[in-house]
Design an enzyme around this catalytic site. Structure first.
Site, short mmCIF file in Angstrom:
data_model
loop_
_atom_site.label_atom_id
_atom_site.label_comp_id
_atom_site.label_asym_id
_atom_site.label_seq_id
_atom_site.Cartn_x
_atom_site.Cartn_y
_atom_site.Cartn_z
N GLY A 181 48.74 25.01 75.73
CA GLY A 181 48.50 25.55 74.40
C GLY A 181 49.37 24.82 73.40
O GLY A 181 50.41 24.24 73.75
N GLN A 232 53.88 23.43 65.78
CA GLN A 232 54.56 22.61 66.78
C GLN A 232 54.40 21.11 66.53
O GLN A 232 55.10 20.32 67.13
CB GLN A 232 54.07 22.95 68.18
N CYS A 289 57.86 26.10 76.87
CA CYS A 289 57.33 25.73 75.58
C CYS A 289 57.56 24.26 75.34
O CYS A 289 58.66 23.75 75.59
CB CYS A 289 58.01 26.57 74.49
N LEU A 290 56.53 23.58 74.84
CA LEU A 290 56.66 22.16 74.55
C LEU A 290 57.71 21.90 73.46
O LEU A 290 58.26 20.81 73.39
CB LEU A 290 55.31 21.59 74.13
N HIS A 305 51.44 33.65 73.29
CA HIS A 305 52.50 32.66 73.05
C HIS A 305 52.18 31.85 71.79
O HIS A 305 53.03 31.65 70.93
CB HIS A 305 52.65 31.76 74.28
N GLU A 306 50.92 31.37 71.69
CA GLU A 306 50.56 30.52 70.54
C GLU A 306 50.49 31.31 69.25
O GLU A 306 50.92 30.82 68.20
CB GLU A 306 49.24 29.78 70.82
N HIS A 366 53.84 31.64 67.82
CA HIS A 366 54.26 30.45 67.07
C HIS A 366 53.82 30.52 65.61
O HIS A 366 54.54 30.09 64.72
CB HIS A 366 53.68 29.18 67.70
#
Length: 161
Positions: free
Chosen positions: A46, A51, A90-91, A132-133, A136
């Protein structure tokens, strides 16, 4: 299209509430394509526009199931039930993982790349990825809500972490 740089914590864009998308045009289509390419290149499941440094309410998700790539503009979780506790990474926070409580089942609504409304239900890992997204987009990182946080190198990484 292009693979974009993934912004890392503590970049301030990760803490902002992202701006609602009002124009469904070629620029949005390019953003969605770039986000998908960036997510796949980073082996994530995701990615939210903040991000890659863009404060817009846009996410892409692909957890490797039959749904494939899901693009969603202005997503909103409208129902949730149950609870699951599981690992997340997380990226934008590559060195940490954490155990996070999320709803087991959600209903999410938003718009596709052309502005057509749609909604879907998700459970398990897909529900976790959506939550999660969407976090963000609201300036929330998994480290803010994790039951525990640990060094990513101390635990085998799950795809997408």
């Amino acid at each position: 299209m292009a693979i974009k740089f993934i912004v890392k914590n503590p970049d301030s864009v990760l803490r902002e509430k992202a701006i609602t998308v009002t124009k469904y045009n070629a620029n949005l289509h390019k953003l969605l394509q770039d986000m998908a390419e960036t997510m796949y290149d980073a082996e994530g499941v995701g990615l939210a526009a903040p991000q890659i440094g863009i404060s817009k309410r846009v996410i892409v998700v692909d957890v490797g199931d039959d749904h494939g790539l899901i693009e969603m503009v202005n997503p909103e979780i409208v129902e949730q039930e149950g609870e699951q506790l599981g690992p997340e990474g997380c990226l934008s926070i590559p060195d940490l993982n954490g155990d996070v409580r999320r709803a087991q089942r959600i209903k999410i609504k938003g718009f596709d790349r052309n502005g057509a409304p749609f909604e879907m239900e998700a459970t398990d890992f897909l529900a976790r990825a959506f939550q999660h997204e969407v976090d963000h987009l609201n300036g929330v990182l998994f480290t803010d809500i994790a039951d525990s946080i640990y060094d990513a190198s101390t635990r085998p990484r799950v795809r997408g972490e």
